[in-house]
Scaffold this motif. Structure first.
Motif, PDB file in Angstrom:
ATOM      1  N   SER A 138       0.806  -1.219   0.000  1.00  0.00           N
ATOM      2  CA  SER A 138       0.000   0.000   0.000  1.00  0.00           C
ATOM      3  C   SER A 138       0.839   1.269   0.000  1.00  0.00           C
ATOM      4  N   PRO A 171      -9.794   5.226  -7.625  1.00  0.00           N
ATOM      5  CA  PRO A 171      -9.583   3.922  -8.267  1.00  0.00           C
ATOM      6  C   PRO A 171      -9.057   4.032  -9.691  1.00  0.00           C
ATOM      7  N   TYR A 216      -8.187  -1.085 -13.179  1.00  0.00           N
ATOM      8  CA  TYR A 216      -9.528  -0.542 -12.935  1.00  0.00           C
ATOM      9  C   TYR A 216      -9.990   0.274 -14.140  1.00  0.00           C
ATOM     10  N   ALA A 237      -6.104  -9.126  -4.374  1.00  0.00           N
ATOM     11  CA  ALA A 237      -7.183  -9.134  -3.386  1.00  0.00           C
ATOM     12  C   ALA A 237      -7.009 -10.294  -2.403  1.00  0.00           C
ATOM     13  N   SER A 284     -10.030  -6.139   3.112  1.00  0.00           N
ATOM     14  CA  SER A 284     -10.080  -4.696   3.379  1.00  0.00           C
ATOM     15  C   SER A 284      -9.104  -3.905   2.518  1.00  0.00           C
ATOM     16  N   SER A 285      -8.453  -4.562   1.578  1.00  0.00           N
ATOM     17  CA  SER A 285      -7.432  -3.919   0.749  1.00  0.00           C
ATOM     18  C   SER A 285      -8.044  -3.108  -0.386  1.00  0.00           C
ATOM     19  N   ARG A 286      -7.211  -2.239  -0.986  1.00  0.00           N
ATOM     20  CA  ARG A 286      -7.650  -1.496  -2.165  1.00  0.00           C
ATOM     21  C   ARG A 286      -7.998  -2.444  -3.301  1.00  0.00           C
ATOM     22  N   ALA A 295      -9.259  -5.459  -3.181  1.00  0.00           N
ATOM     23  CA  ALA A 295     -10.588  -6.026  -2.959  1.00  0.00           C
ATOM     24  C   ALA A 295     -11.675  -4.984  -3.210  1.00  0.00           C
ATOM     25  N   ARG A 296     -11.412  -3.748  -2.821  1.00  0.00           N
ATOM     26  CA  ARG A 296     -12.407  -2.688  -3.043  1.00  0.00           C
ATOM     27  C   ARG A 296     -12.581  -2.424  -4.539  1.00  0.00           C
ATOM     28  N   TYR A 297     -11.466  -2.391  -5.275  1.00  0.00           N
ATOM     29  CA  TYR A 297     -11.562  -2.173  -6.716  1.00  0.00           C
ATOM     30  C   TYR A 297     -12.340  -3.304  -7.380  1.00  0.00           C
ATOM     31  N   ASP A 321     -14.698  -5.161  -6.022  1.00  0.00           N
ATOM     32  CA  ASP A 321     -16.118  -4.998  -5.691  1.00  0.00           C
ATOM     33  C   ASP A 321     -16.762  -3.912  -6.554  1.00  0.00           C
ATOM     34  N   LEU A 322     -16.052  -2.806  -6.752  1.00  0.00           N
ATOM     35  CA  LEU A 322     -16.581  -1.730  -7.579  1.00  0.00           C
ATOM     36  C   LEU A 322     -16.801  -2.192  -9.012  1.00  0.00           C
TER      37      LEU A 322
END
Length: 281
Positions: free
Chosen positions: A101, A150, A156, A188, A194-196, A198-200, A202-203
């Motif tokens: 990160s 993102p 992304y 991920a 909780s990582s970026r 994984a968030r990307y 999900d988006l």
């Protein structure tokens, strides 16, 4: 956040500034230069802040610097990770996390990048977020450091803003879609829910039907090809080899793009280096 040690902070900044030479940061040493190391205004420019703000820190004055200002100073002064962490503690701030990160580029990678002015090159994170580019790199792909959120991640952007794919040869698109989804899945799993990464993911699952289709294949281990095929709006098609230098401590990559000597792509790359040089004029 703890109390700032203004005296120690000022001394540390001054010593690190005086240890840097113009050649270390891509500046020209004038014949009448008498300053030991860099001038305050030069460091301020490297840190993207006002000379007055930086000078006050060396004079034990001014507000307590924020983490973002400290990160800029650490990068501008070409600090190592240990030196960066020390800077944060002197300023009364918690040192940032290291690893995947982190966005602090090691001085060694920066020095190499600074010497590649006529070559497309960039430093990226493990998520394909471009942290630095050479002028010719900007001429090839545009200023990738200008993206926010993102969209800083090329994987992304590939799905969320597919108009950007026009820069890449159409026959590569399917492979690149699989590669970016594979890489995001690996990151991920490695960095956790909780990582970026994984968030990307999900988006993109919520926004892109194409991403959902590729994601459901559960492909892992698709690695970049050595040859990249671009379709540049000014010089046309290019075939470039991509060499990678890894900083294992920070999970950063230095990507350097070269062309076979004597090839049509080599001539086009030369034209791009002229475009990059003109952008600095």
């Amino acid at each position: 956040m703890t109390t700032i040690d203004r005296g120690a902070l000022a001394e540390f900044l001054r010593i690190r500034r005086e240890a840097l030479q113009p050649e270390d940061v891509g500046l020209t040493r004038g014949p009448r230069r008498r300053t030991s190391g860099l001038r305050r205004e030069e460091v301020a420019a490297l840190c993207h802040m006002s000379t007055d703000y930086y000078a006050r820190l060396e004079q034990e004055r001014g507000p307590q610097p924020s983490p973002s200002m400290l990160a800029a100073i650490a990068q501008g002064l070409r600090l190592t990770l240990d030196e960066r962490d020390h800077l944060f503690r002197l300023a009364g701030q918690q040192a940032p996390e290291r690893g995947g990160s982190s966005e602090h580029v090691s001085p060694g990678l920066v020095r190499i990048l600074d010497r590649l002015t006529d070559t497309p090159a960039e430093i990226v994170t493990e998520l394909g977020e471009t942290l630095r580019q050479t002028p010719t790199g900007v001429a090839l792909t545009g200023d990738l450091t200008a993206h926010a959120g993102p969209f800083r991640s090329i994987g992304y952007r590939w799905f969320a803003a597919p108009e950007g794919r026009a820069l890449y040869a159409p026959e590569e698109h399917d492979f690149l879609s699989r590669m970016y989804a594979s890489g995001l899945r690996e990151m991920a799993a490695l960095r956790g829910p909780s990582s970026r990464a994984a968030r990307y993911a999900d988006l993109l699952l919520a926004e892109s039907a194409e991403f959902r289709e590729v994601w459901e294949r559960h492909e892992i281990g698709i690695r970049p090809r050595d040859v990249k095929r671009f379709v540049h709006p000014e010089v046309g098609a290019l075939e470039l080899q991509c060499q990678r230098l890894v900083d294992p401590e920070q999970s950063h990559l230095l990507l350097v793009y070269t062309a076979t000597p004597g090839s049509e792509s080599a001539e086009k790359l030369r034209l791009l280096s002229v475009i990059g040089a003109q952008s600095l004029a």
